[in-house]
Design a protein around this motif. Sequence first.
Motif, mmCIF file in Angstrom:
data_model
loop_
_atom_site.group_PDB
_atom_site.id
_atom_site.type_symbol
_atom_site.label_atom_id
_atom_site.label_comp_id
_atom_site.label_asym_id
_atom_site.label_seq_id
_atom_site.Cartn_x
_atom_site.Cartn_y
_atom_site.Cartn_z
ATOM 1 N N PRO A 42 1.344 5.141 0.832
ATOM 2 C CA PRO A 42 0.773 6.233 1.627
ATOM 3 C C PRO A 42 0.622 7.485 0.755
ATOM 4 C CG PRO A 42 3.014 5.738 2.358
ATOM 5 C CD PRO A 42 2.678 4.778 1.269
ATOM 6 N N GLY B 191 -8.153 12.385 2.796
ATOM 7 C CA GLY B 191 -8.644 11.595 3.918
ATOM 8 C C GLY B 191 -9.248 10.262 3.546
ATOM 9 N N SER B 192 -9.698 10.136 2.284
ATOM 10 C CA SER B 192 -10.368 8.898 1.892
ATOM 11 C C SER B 192 -10.419 8.786 0.370
ATOM 12 C CB SER B 192 -11.792 8.866 2.451
ATOM 13 O OG SER B 192 -12.577 9.856 1.821
ATOM 14 N N ASN C 90 -0.531 10.390 1.189
ATOM 15 C CA ASN C 90 -0.206 11.701 1.740
ATOM 16 C C ASN C 90 1.291 11.932 1.939
ATOM 17 O OD1 ASN C 90 -2.883 12.822 1.945
ATOM 18 N ND2 ASN C 90 -3.246 11.204 3.433
ATOM 19 N N ARG D 73 0.848 -1.194 0.000
ATOM 20 C CA ARG D 73 0.000 0.000 0.000
ATOM 21 C C ARG D 73 0.882 1.242 0.000
ATOM 22 N NH1 ARG D 73 -5.374 -1.183 1.165
ATOM 23 N NH2 ARG D 73 -5.798 0.893 1.955
ATOM 24 N N ASP E 115 -2.951 3.952 0.837
ATOM 25 C CA ASP E 115 -3.128 4.135 2.275
ATOM 26 C C ASP E 115 -3.391 5.619 2.493
ATOM 27 O OD1 ASP E 115 -2.935 4.327 5.019
ATOM 28 O OD2 ASP E 115 -0.808 3.859 5.106
ATOM 29 N N PHE E 116 -4.516 5.945 3.123
ATOM 30 C CA PHE E 116 -4.906 7.339 3.311
ATOM 31 C C PHE E 116 -4.594 7.874 4.696
ATOM 32 C CE2 PHE E 116 -7.372 5.932 -0.273
ATOM 33 C CZ PHE E 116 -7.280 7.005 -1.133
ATOM 34 N N SER E 117 -3.788 7.171 5.463
ATOM 35 C CA SER E 117 -3.449 7.676 6.786
ATOM 36 C C SER E 117 -2.680 8.978 6.655
ATOM 37 C CB SER E 117 -2.658 6.642 7.580
ATOM 38 O OG SER E 117 -1.474 6.322 6.893
ATOM 39 N N VAL E 118 -2.907 9.848 7.621
ATOM 40 C CA VAL E 118 -2.269 11.167 7.597
ATOM 41 C C VAL E 118 -0.976 11.093 8.398
ATOM 42 C CG1 VAL E 118 -2.568 13.599 8.178
ATOM 43 C CG2 VAL E 118 -4.519 12.259 7.394
ATOM 44 N N PRO E 119 0.118 11.557 7.817
ATOM 45 C CA PRO E 119 1.391 11.494 8.541
ATOM 46 C C PRO E 119 1.361 12.391 9.776
ATOM 47 C CG PRO E 119 1.644 12.728 6.493
ATOM 48 C CD PRO E 119 0.272 12.169 6.508
#
Length: 128
Positions: A65, A99-100, A67, A63, A123-127
């Motif tokens: 990331p 975010g998504s 962001n 995946r 992967d949409f996680s925010v650093p």
Amino acid sequence: MQVDPIKNAVIIGLIATALAAAIFLELCREMRPPKVLPLGTKDCPEAVFGTSVAARALFCTGRLPVNLATEQDLVLIEGIGDARASAIVNHREKVGPLGSVSDLERLRGLGPATVARIEPFLDFSVPP
């Protein structure tokens, strides 16, 4: 000595079943996705794809990331070319982190079909 045809049929059936099961298991093993490797382990070297954290994450976890990704990282995903990668990075710089998946669908040139195809690799996680 008399040959029992029913006993022979049962034995042949068991052998055929065992052979079919072995072939099936081998085919399933080949189709299994690769093992996901966490970052920082000896199996996921820091040098993979240079120094890009996002590209290493893609290699090691499957995946990317979004962001953290650069345009060069984003084009590693099949379905994202230079123009789409540029649009994603420009949007992220102007508006902030994605975010998504729905944030991607709002971008020009990324329709629902493309987003659905690439979503499993993002992967949409925010650093932090």
